[in-house]
Write a protein that holds these residues in place. Sequence first.
Motif, mmCIF file in Angstrom:
data_model
loop_
_atom_site.group_PDB
_atom_site.id
_atom_site.type_symbol
_atom_site.label_atom_id
_atom_site.label_comp_id
_atom_site.label_asym_id
_atom_site.label_seq_id
_atom_site.Cartn_x
_atom_site.Cartn_y
_atom_site.Cartn_z
ATOM 1 N N GLU A 192 -10.882 -5.822 1.033
ATOM 2 C CA GLU A 192 -12.161 -6.013 2.041
ATOM 3 C C GLU A 192 -13.240 -6.743 1.281
ATOM 4 O O GLU A 192 -13.790 -7.681 1.846
ATOM 5 N N GLU A 194 -12.976 -8.822 -1.187
ATOM 6 C CA GLU A 194 -12.476 -10.118 -1.427
ATOM 7 C C GLU A 194 -12.471 -10.883 -0.081
ATOM 8 O O GLU A 194 -13.029 -12.058 -0.047
ATOM 9 N N ALA A 195 -12.078 -10.228 0.956
ATOM 10 C CA ALA A 195 -12.319 -10.806 2.332
ATOM 11 C C ALA A 195 -13.719 -11.135 2.653
ATOM 12 O O ALA A 195 -14.069 -12.005 3.128
ATOM 13 N N GLU A 196 -14.572 -10.386 1.944
ATOM 14 C CA GLU A 196 -16.053 -10.755 1.991
ATOM 15 C C GLU A 196 -16.824 -11.630 1.192
ATOM 16 O O GLU A 196 -17.809 -12.157 1.102
#
Lengths: 295, 295, 295, 295
Positions: A192, A194-196
């Motif tokens: 998450e 990294e996704a952000e």
Amino acid sequence: MMHSYQSFAVIGGDLRQAHVANQLAAQGKTVYALLLETNEALHRTLICEKTPGEILPLCDAVVFPLPLTADDEFVSAPFSARRVRVADCLSVLRPGAAVFAGKISPEMHALAEQFDVEMIDYLEREELAVKNAVITAEGAVAIAMEELPIALFGSRCLIVGHGRIARALIRILRGMGASVTVAARSYGSLAEIEAEGCRAVRTDALKTSVKAADVVINTVPARMLTEPVLSALKHDALVIDLASRPGGVDLAAAGRLGVKTIWALSLPGKTAPITAGEIILHTIENCLSELEEAV
Amino acid sequence: MMHSYQSFAVIGGDLRQAHVANQLAAQGKTVYALLLETNEALHRTLICEKTPGEILPLCDAVVFPLPLTADDEFVSAPFSARRVRVADCLSVLRPGAAVFAGKISPEMHALAEQFDVEMIDYLEREELAVKNAVITAEGAVAIAMEELPIALFGSRCLIVGHGRIARALIRILRGMGASVTVAARSYGSLAEIEAEGCRAVRTDALKTSVKAADVVINTVPARMLTEPVLSALKHDALVIDLASRPGGVDLAAAGRLGVKTIWALSLPGKTAPITAGEIILHTIENCLSELEEAV
Amino acid sequence: MMHSYQSFAVIGGDLRQAHVANQLAAQGKTVYALLLETNEALHRTLICEKTPGEILPLCDAVVFPLPLTADDEFVSAPFSARRVRVADCLSVLRPGAAVFAGKISPEMHALAEQFDVEMIDYLEREELAVKNAVITAEGAVAIAMEELPIALFGSRCLIVGHGRIARALIRILRGMGASVTVAARSYGSLAEIEAEGCRAVRTDALKTSVKAADVVINTVPARMLTEPVLSALKHDALVIDLASRPGGVDLAAAGRLGVKTIWALSLPGKTAPITAGEIILHTIENCLSELEEAV
Amino acid sequence: MMHSYQSFAVIGGDLRQAHVANQLAAQGKTVYALLLETNEALHRTLICEKTPGEILPLCDAVVFPLPLTADDEFVSAPFSARRVRVADCLSVLRPGAAVFAGKISPEMHALAEQFDVEMIDYLEREELAVKNAVITAEGAVAIAMEELPIALFGSRCLIVGHGRIARALIRILRGMGASVTVAARSYGSLAEIEAEGCRAVRTDALKTSVKAADVVINTVPARMLTEPVLSALKHDALVIDLASRPGGVDLAAAGRLGVKTIWALSLPGKTAPITAGEIILHTIENCLSELEEAV
């Protein structure tokens, strides 16, 4: 957001509760503000000098402060010379009145039960937690700006933990052009992060990850910044600890090592009390809507 | 960013120039720091007690402060008990040395010409202006956070003007979840403002646009916030003026109307002096590269 | 991310599994790619024509496809002319080998148990779900761009649900300058949606909220877009349904009403197969690290 | 945005001009749509079968297409069987009518002057250029998503040039989680690129910078991607050229080297024609306001 509660007592508290009283009055509600006499933000017309025994039986809803009490006996009322027992309030409530307070201790919940009163703790509500996290993150960033001789733009920020406050910090710090690394435990959280758009590191490698940081912000309510971690910091790094007691930083070690540490507690009420009051009000309104829907 | 200049004199200035000296030394350059004796950030080993007449003839490049001088005679040197004339520096420079200063007045440019010296004004460089705008925007946001009893999240911010500082403000404030409106003059700017995700309004309608604002940040070096505009503000709105003298706010009117106004000048050097120093250093390095490429 | 597994069999699947095989080989592992003969992305040298019975006993780890099987009997292998039973693979595994597959049915888990094999379902892993959500969101946005005659910039997008895919959609659509509304059920989610900079609406008010939408993207695996909701849409609105079977849109009603609806399933494997393969590989590597840490 | 023009002729063009006509009619204006008979998006009631000689003398404002003409003689009218000379329109205009067209050649400007008509070229307007840049960026990203087997999230994108389209690309690609590098020439642009959160590289080092790119998007109207640069690309990199003729890519070299290249021209009209029409309409409205203000 519609509900039909008309008369409110707001008892004790600080600028936040004063704002709740002001706003309810602006909505056309009948508002009695008790134990807030010396709070200058409170509209003068709302000051109520009567006793709880006179007022509470008249009210559809009662708003106690956050925290409800500091000593498990008297209502928190820093803006009043009067001292009123929680028990003396609970004993005179109108049957069926909605009752709100923040940070209710088990003792106080037990007391309420004796009076057959169900007190709703607004601090336990998810929507309040989310919004308070946003203000807390803002406050932490304000501290960083105040304390650091460098700009946050281009700085290296390490956030420990990936809960609500961390997510709010990410949004703010990335908007400011900081390089943001977040430490978390689970592979799911790391993904998450990294996704952000941030770099993700494992909390068990903090000792390595802190080396490059200009500022470290801890959001985890556990001793994350131990002596070995603190001693790996750059000499001019700043540590901001947002964890509630007992805190996430080994302060004794930080002192020995000369690590500049700021332990910032209860930021919403301090840095943005009006917004914090608004959040409490919205949360109470949500609760009132739910109470009515449930009927 | 490569250049072959090896010996540097850094004369006068503040924490920013001290940082320039420290960084040049860290790169392995020979550095003489003059007129910075009492600046505690300067590495002690770099303090040079000799006179400009002894040192400047030895140097490939000379870095004067920002501003170069406050009185068109002596080098600005708040961190020194010594007083040195600009002319006495310019007269002893090594032929071909690169010479830098900030905010060079026409008088000082004329003086340099008498000595056949070309002084480069780093404050005039585009890359410095862009980066300083970023720090200025950060500083303005820090002031807003400090002064407002509400969170910036959810607040209504009105930015007047759409230059470099405004664009940096947009990025920061949107990352913080503020609702951002920007006032500009041309249809092209209005379109860009919308492209950047903000509401665009015309500067000639400021009187209407300011009504909803919690905070107004002026970036235009002209009297934008006149009495009629100021009187349309909410009573608790905050005005931050970033315009250089004579400023963008009618301060007398603001005083009469009780509008809280903060006129914030020269923020980079105040709120993030180390980063400001770094920006000066990078700009000087770019200039040195260009000087060598031009040969 | 370190582990000591050296020899891998990759059996069946599509471009994603081919990419897993290629990457493992690039890392220096011994890789046998079975049932992938006709997949052109697979490096030719990795093609293994032997039988599972010959290969699997040699392998430290075995990677089955996603889904493992379409008929609860044969390994999914669209890029092979061969047909191999799952049971015939499970029966020859080396004791202690790590075994991975995606979307393992209860029947297949039961089968594995008969052979005393613990199969790890990588589709169940949080980090894969997070990263797949990001690609799914990208794919949905690509569909919207392809289908709409308007730009996403300035368009009104309504996202139904606030899980992983919705959060990824928010980031992308806001970066594109769309006006994003998100529908959710709980007050906590509504607060988070606002914290992320979007307008929050309640799912029980969808019938009203959809009226302004240019595009509606459903992420909730439940019948959210019923006939009454669909009939409130603008005549040229686009509906994209990302919910797995039975889907979130009443397709019969959409047909009757002439609502353009695209039901997009399994986007990661279709729109970004190489990244999807990479995500599977990272997930498997995380599992291998955990297996070793647990020893 | 207020003006008092009431009667409009819209002559020729495509879906964009049809949308202009539809919107003007929706605003209550009198609209004559000529040479758009077969465009299905045009409201049927607006079709006007009369000749320019009958209609134009009645109109306060006339909207020609973009481009005005392909052959410097006839009005561009792909959605009509009729052929009408530009000169035959200009000769019958009402004195004082406002006249708009896109991409007016010097020849056509000269022709207009013969008739004492001032034609305003809406393609030259800054606000149209800004908004078209946003749609062009969207279209380029749609192409990248369509063509790449990897997700843009986590991909390495290199943008060549830092004008309006590049800035729009930065916003979109960063929102998608791509790692964005931008190549520019001046130190000022390089600083801006960093201020916008991207890595900045110099255009004279493109040969090195392209090595890591998954996708390269050129926005500079000059031959940037020469054979040496193209030959440094990864074998599976994608090149998207947004430069108008003669284009920024050496297509012959790209062909020889097997570099996948897409030369995407006039994206707004193709990928988002309705929004492109809306932008033209807003631009014309701005011009009309200015014409009235100037009186």
